[in-house]
Write a protein that holds these residues in place. Structure first.
Motif, PDB file in Angstrom:
ATOM      1  N   LEU A 141       0.823  -1.206   0.000  1.00 38.93           N
ATOM      2  CA  LEU A 141       0.000   0.000   0.000  1.00 38.93           C
ATOM      3  C   LEU A 141       0.860   1.260   0.000  1.00 38.93           C
ATOM      4  CD1 LEU A 141      -2.788  -1.146   2.464  1.00 38.93           C
ATOM      5  CD2 LEU A 141      -2.939  -0.962  -0.035  1.00 38.93           C
ATOM      6  N   LEU A 142       1.938   1.258   0.753  1.00 41.69           N
ATOM      7  CA  LEU A 142       2.836   2.405   0.745  1.00 41.69           C
ATOM      8  C   LEU A 142       3.378   2.657  -0.657  1.00 41.69           C
ATOM      9  CD1 LEU A 142       4.748   1.668   4.064  1.00 41.69           C
ATOM     10  CD2 LEU A 142       3.231   3.607   3.646  1.00 41.69           C
ATOM     11  N   LYS A 143       3.696   1.577  -1.366  1.00 45.94           N
ATOM     12  CA  LYS A 143       4.208   1.683  -2.739  1.00 45.94           C
ATOM     13  C   LYS A 143       3.112   2.166  -3.690  1.00 45.94           C
ATOM     14  CE  LYS A 143       7.824   0.256  -5.178  1.00 45.94           C
ATOM     15  NZ  LYS A 143       9.053   1.041  -5.101  1.00 45.94           N
ATOM     16  N   ILE A 144       1.925   1.554  -3.606  1.00 43.45           N
ATOM     17  CA  ILE A 144       0.798   1.920  -4.485  1.00 43.45           C
ATOM     18  C   ILE A 144       0.455   3.406  -4.367  1.00 43.45           C
ATOM     19  CG2 ILE A 144      -1.714   1.655  -4.768  1.00 43.45           C
ATOM     20  CD1 ILE A 144      -1.288  -1.361  -4.134  1.00 43.45           C
ATOM     21  N   PHE A 145       0.439   3.912  -3.131  1.00 40.59           N
ATOM     22  CA  PHE A 145       0.049   5.303  -2.914  1.00 40.59           C
ATOM     23  C   PHE A 145       1.230   6.272  -2.980  1.00 40.59           C
ATOM     24  CE2 PHE A 145      -3.401   2.997  -0.579  1.00 40.59           C
ATOM     25  CZ  PHE A 145      -4.380   3.246  -1.526  1.00 40.59           C
TER      26      PHE A 145
END
Length: 140
Positions: free
Chosen positions: A118-122
């Motif tokens: 999620l950190l990467k996606i956002f």
């Protein structure tokens, strides 16, 4: 409310030659600390005041940090732009000459997943922070 204190306990990562002020909290504070290690290899240093130990937001500490890092501030948060740290920082420095604020935050509808994914996606992970810091350093 009591006035915020001005001391190093509010700066979890302080570089004497910091080039950008990076502000994160919670999980993004840890991502920012990880980005500091990556940036160090490129001879780029950052300063990181901790906003959760500055209640109310310590405008003087924020401005001192920004001025010590050539005016570049990057905020990173794990929720929407609205109502977050970035907006608070922008309000604190509005009208101050030579200060640029860049915000990284969640810009899409949240979804479920593993924290690192999620950190990467956002785009609020250590790699996104490194890219944003590089951009601010290039502008300075």
């Amino acid at each position: 409310m009591p006035a915020a204190m001005h001391n190093t306990e509010h700066v979890p990562h302080k570089s004497k030659n910091g080039q950008v002020t990076v502000i994160g909290a919670g999980v993004t504070l840890h991502e920012a600390l990880a980005s500091a290690d990556l940036l160090k290899k490129e001879e780029i240093s950052i300063r990181m005041p901790d906003p959760f130990t500055m209640k109310p937001l310590d405008k003087k500490l924020l401005l001192d940090s920004a001025r010590a890092t050539k005016g570049g501030i990057l905020t990173v948060e794990d929720h929407y732009y609205e109502g977050g740290i970035g907006k608070e920082v922008c309000s604190a420095v509005v009208g101050e000459p030579g200060i640029t604020v860049t915000l990284l935050a969640v810009s899409q509808v949240p979804r479920s997943g593993k924290p690192a994914e999620l950190l990467k996606i956002f785009a609020i992970d250590k790699d996104a922070i490194v890219q944003a810091v590089r951009g601010l350093v290039a502008k300075a």
